[in-house]
Design a protein around this motif. Structure first.
Motif, PDB file in Angstrom:
ATOM      1  N   GLU A 188       0.852  -1.182   0.101  1.00 59.97           N
ATOM      2  CA  GLU A 188       0.046   0.113  -0.078  1.00 59.97           C
ATOM      3  C   GLU A 188       0.729   1.339   0.186  1.00 59.97           C
ATOM      4  O   GLU A 188       1.760   1.305   0.670  1.00 59.97           O
ATOM      5  N   ASN A 234      -1.819   6.427   6.426  1.00 67.28           N
ATOM      6  CA  ASN A 234      -2.434   5.638   5.162  1.00 67.28           C
ATOM      7  C   ASN A 234      -3.000   6.832   4.353  1.00 67.28           C
ATOM      8  O   ASN A 234      -3.001   7.884   4.545  1.00 67.28           O
ATOM      9  N   THR A 288      -3.587   2.663  -5.230  1.00 69.91           N
ATOM     10  CA  THR A 288      -2.751   2.700  -3.998  1.00 69.91           C
ATOM     11  C   THR A 288      -2.658   1.429  -3.431  1.00 69.91           C
ATOM     12  O   THR A 288      -2.015   1.463  -2.259  1.00 69.91           O
ATOM     13  N   TYR A 305      -4.688   0.311  -1.264  1.00 74.83           N
ATOM     14  CA  TYR A 305      -5.635   0.447   0.067  1.00 74.83           C
ATOM     15  C   TYR A 305      -6.545  -0.376   0.256  1.00 74.83           C
ATOM     16  O   TYR A 305      -7.328  -0.575  -1.128  1.00 74.83           O
ATOM     17  N   THR A 327      -9.700  -1.895   2.472  1.00 78.07           N
ATOM     18  CA  THR A 327     -10.710  -1.729   3.477  1.00 78.07           C
ATOM     19  C   THR A 327     -11.916  -2.844   3.459  1.00 78.07           C
ATOM     20  O   THR A 327     -12.263  -3.350   2.643  1.00 78.07           O
ATOM     21  N   GLY A 348      -7.361   7.175  -2.365  1.00 82.42           N
ATOM     22  CA  GLY A 348      -6.064   7.891  -2.165  1.00 82.42           C
ATOM     23  C   GLY A 348      -5.682   8.594  -3.341  1.00 82.42           C
ATOM     24  O   GLY A 348      -4.982   9.749  -2.927  1.00 82.42           O
TER      25      GLY A 348
END
Length: 902
Positions: free
Chosen positions: A100, A121, A328, A330, A332, A507
């Motif tokens: 990430e 983050n 990115t 990322y 979740t 992001g």
């Protein structure tokens, strides 16, 4: 331990340390786990909170990041990498997964470690911080803006720390880079070499699409020498000017949008929406396709379980029960919030307004807010009245002006559409540079959750630091739309600002991440970055062009000509005197004999400006800036007396006319102001700088507060100058009047005359009055009501056949199809501005063949401006080329100046 981070239901004590190298945290920085968890989730577009104008979030422990500007390092090169670790992670709740992208933030106000560097983050939530010893080595470089650091998690989080890979970016210039590397070696920074990835030319990274041949094309009689053309005589027909001018085809601009957007075959195959019942006008096929796209983008859906689909760069995670952002990485566990809306970037004149009106009719209940330049606000009202059926009873409110009533959300809710201006939006967001109130508010534009917000001429927010951009992004809205014919004006950062407004998640809505993922990697031709950019453009942007076959506008022919004019002897004498002065200054500059580099640069700019103005009329030169410099002295800071303010305003106007950039953000001057120390900035940039350090970033002079800023002189309404008479005609105005006389032989022909100088419009206006030609006028001093009256007169009054128009005011948003001829009386530095002006006339709804005349003085700076424009048009993928924050900027500009004087 889960890679998503540890959760706790109790308050977290941050005063301890889990590592001898950890940076202790202040007690007042404590946050609850529930607060941190909510902060790490993607932000819903319909529940935006007011944010600090320049910060990333409105956290109580706000970081004042003086070390790493979000835009720092564009065009820099990677000088190496550091294999490090993040410590203190057990005290923080930021989500983190291997691979990430993360943000590296200096924390100079940390009371326990002034060298502290924290890791966030992509949602801005802290994961941990760098060890003390590494932070102590890197902090000085970050504080001096010598390096930019990108971070990527290199492994899974453990119970105490997490591996991280830090890429270090430094200046691309070889000598500066060598000095940086030597200093880092001396300071024993544990950096390993990766090899220099130098920025490539865009044409290497971006294959150019097929384009038309650019150049001047001779007309049927172009063999006649332009230099030997006869003096224009009264009574000559328009065919005379065609025969003695050069055919000009300027439209050869390579835009990133065309390269990375959907191809013509894909656009042609898009689905169609039904014709809206409440619409009077019948949508063209491509407009029905546009409406279907608009409706779809307002109702996005995440990929279903088990699906491999990608929606807004989000896909179902293969490693975790959640979603991963492809840009990115990322991840979740909670479903991310998808952005509702997009960028309608159809070519100018393809009916973006009509498509949005159709969307309002078909898109369900709620109030739509339209933000537009003042000059086009009334166009929205008129277009809605013209295109929507009366029985639909659409209620429209124009919310503008100092006497407007601050309305509540219930009062706004009584209307289908509210039209306001960027100025009104910025004023209601904040005033006098003060931090804005929390949102929602009790009244005004920020008290209601709009069904949709539409930014007309949305490239007005391309600088994310301006008040207009911050205010627009802070509006509460379910759906967000940007309308613009030029989504990329200068750099890829223009696109970033629009994506941030759209409230995308994952992001890329943060400048540091955007630069790390796209800006710097595109500069070196990274295929992964190119793929991400392509996905971004195809996801959020719809772009159709006039010349696409399936669009089939059937527009009448557009003929463009360069008409060269010969100087009179007295004009040539004035021009050559100025040219000799400029060349002498440049020689001094090159020889290093100039004592004050800034004053020398201003002198050269001023002479170039006067050379351009002499090409139009000698009277435009007015008071010379060089004569005013002694008035305000050579000291760093001048007293703001009435006389000094007037002199500073003239210096400011010089930079505005010369199209200079703000030296802080490197964007075109936005709300330009000049300091008491004679430096010029965009207002929002310098106000923030004063708030942070009370010093001028150029000369370090003390700037106590914003009272030391001088704003441009207020543009006054044009008045008849008693010094103007029939004897003050210039060669250019005589040629212009001859073209007007010839065009009037066609009783239906109407003309728009564009100039960048209102003072030149005054001279032309005087000569039109002398000739008995009825005209109307629009410039920056004209009220919205008067502008509407001028447009109405041009459309409906058969005797009003000429519109005098300020190029900066009238090049966007207006519909001028009642005219068929455009005269560009002087040349603008940016060719796109001239193209936009022409497209006010040659657009959907035009029924007559159109002609464009560019008036150019022969063997002058105007010819060389035209050459520079052609060079700019031929640049492939110009939007990829980022400016460097270095002294090379002025050197490059001086290179352009030498071209102009050659």
């Amino acid at each position: 331990m889960s890679s998503f981070g540890k959760r706790s239901s109790s308050w977290i004590d941050l005063t301890g340390s889990d590592d001898e190298n950890s940076a202790p945290q202040p007690k007042q920085a404590r946050v609850s786990a529930s607060q941190s968890a909510s902060a790490s989730q993607p932000r819903p577009s319909q529940s935006l909170n007011a944010r600090d104008t320049w910060g990333e979030a409105d956290e109580e422990d706000e970081i004042l990041d003086l070390s790493q500007d979000a835009d720092e390092g564009n065009g820099w090169v990677c000088v190496g990498a550091i294999d490090g670790k993040i410590v203190g992670i057990r005290y923080y709740d930021g989500y983190a997964t291997m691979g990430e992208q993360v943000m590296v933030k200096r924390e100079p106000r940390n009371p326990y470690d002034s060298n502290a560097i924290r890791i966030n983050n992509v949602q801005g939530t802290q994961i941990g911080h760098l060890p003390r010893n590494l932070a102590a080595k890197l902090a000085p470089y970050m504080d001096s803006r010598t390096i930019v650091i990108e971070g990527v998690l290199a492994g899974e989080k453990g119970g105490w720390d997490c591996p991280i890979n830090l890429k270090i970016y430094g200046p691309g210039e070889r000598i500066a880079r060598n000095q940086l590397e030597a200093r880092m070696k001396q300071d024993r920074v544990p950096i390993r070499k990766l090899g220099i990835a130098a920025p490539k030319q865009p044409k290497q990274a971006v294959p150019p699409p097929q384009r038309r041949q650019m150049g001047y094309h001779s007309s049927q009689s172009s063999s006649q020498s332009a230099s030997s053309q006869p003096e224009p005589l009264p009574g000559l027909g328009i065919e005379h000017f065609v025969a003695n001018s050069e055919r000009f085809n300027p439209r050869d601009v390579e835009k990133m949008v065309e390269q990375w957007g959907a191809g013509e075959d894909a656009l042609k195959a898009m689905p169609f929406a039904e014709q809206p019942e409440g619409l009077v006008s019948t949508l063209l096929p491509y407009q029905r396709q546009g409406l279907a796209w608009l409706l779809e983008k307002e109702h996005p859906v995440l990929p279903a379980p088990g699906s491999i689909d990608v929606v807004q760069l989000w896909k179902r995670s293969q490693r975790h029960a959640g979603f991963t952002n492809l840009a990115t990485q990322y991840t979740t566990a909670a479903p991310p919030v998808l952005a509702k809306g997009g960028i309608l970037a159809d070519d100018m004149g393809l009916g973006k307004t009509l498509q949005v009106i159709s969307l309002i009719l078909e898109g369900g209940p709620g109030t739509t807010l339209i933000v537009a330049p003042v000059s086009v606000m009334s166009n929205w009202v008129q277009q809605i009245e013209r295109h929507v059926k009366k029985e639909r009873n659409m209620k429209v409110l124009t919310y503008h002006g100092s006497n407007r009533k601050r309305m509540t959300h219930r009062e706004f809710g009584e209307y289908d559409v509210v039209v306001t201006s960027y100025g009104t939006l910025g004023t209601e967001y904040s005033s006098n540079g003060k931090t804005a109130e929390k949102i929602p508010r009790k009244d005004g534009l920020f008290c209601i959750n709009w069904a949709r917000v539409v930014l007309d001429e949305g490239h007005n927010i391309r600088n994310p630091s301006t008040k207009s951009a911050v205010a627009a992004t802070s509006l509460l809205a379910t759906a967000r739309w940007v309308l613009t014919g030029t989504p990329i004006v200068n750099t890829i950062k223009d696109l970033y600002s629009m994506l941030k407004f759209l409230a995308i998640t994952g992001g890329l809505e943060r400048m540091e991440i955007f630069n790390a993922i796209l800006t710097r990697r595109l500069a070196v031709g990274d295929p992964g970055a190119e793929a991400i950019l392509q996905s971004v453009m195809r996801t959020w942007t719809l772009r159709r062009k006039k010349d696409m076959k399936f669009v089939d506008l059937k527009l009448p022919e557009l003929s463009e000509y360069v008409h060269r004019i010969t100087f009179r002897n007295d004009e040539r004498e004035k021009y050559e005197a100025l040219q000799a002065e400029a060349k002498g200054m440049v020689k001094q500059f090159q020889a290093g004999k100039s004592k004050n580099g800034l004053d020398m640069y201003r002198h050269v700019l001023e002479v170039l400006l006067r050379m351009r103005q002499v090409c139009c009329h000698w009277k435009l030169c007015g008071t010379r800036v060089t004569d005013l410099l002694p008035l305000i002295g050579s000291g760093e800071v001048v007293a703001l007396t009435k006389e000094n303010r007037a002199a500073l305003q003239l210096l400011l106007q010089l930079d505005i006319d010369s199209r200079e950039d703000c030296p802080i953000c490197l964007e075109e001057l936005h709300n330009p102001v000049i300091t008491a120390c004679k430096h010029i900035f965009g207002r929002e940039c310098i106000e923030k700088t004063i708030q942070l350090q009370n010093k001028c970033p150029m000369c370090r002079a003390e700037l106590a507060d914003t009272d030391c800023l001088v704003h441009p002189a207020v543009e006054e309404k044009a008045e008849e100058d008693p010094d103007l008479d029939v004897e003050t005609k210039s060669s250019k105005t005589e040629a212009l009047m001859s073209i007007l006389t010839a065009s009037r032989r066609d009783p239906k022909s109407k003309v728009v005359i564009f100039s960048q100088w209102t003072s030149f419009l005054n001279i032309i206006q005087h000569q039109l009055t002398e000739a008995g030609m009825k005209y109307c006028r629009i410039d920056g001093s004209v009220s919205a009501q008067a502008r509407d009256a001028s447009i109405t007169a041009l459309e409906s009054d058969p005797d009003t056949r000429i519109l005098l128009a300020s190029l900066s005011v009238c090049s966007v948003g207006l519909n001028l199809v009642s005219a068929d001829t455009v005269i560009l009386a002087d040349s603008w530095w940016a060719p796109a501005i001239e193209d936009q002006a022409v497209d006010r006339v040659h657009r959907l709804g035009q029924t007559r063949p159109c002609t464009v005349w560019r008036l150019i003085m022969e063997d002058s700076i105007e010819e060389r401006v035209l050459t520079i424009q052609a060079e700019k048009r031929k640049l492939v993928g110009k939007a990829f080329q980022e400016k460097e924050k270095s002294g090379k900027e002025k050197t490059t500009r001086m290179g352009d100046i030498l071209k102009l004087l050659s």
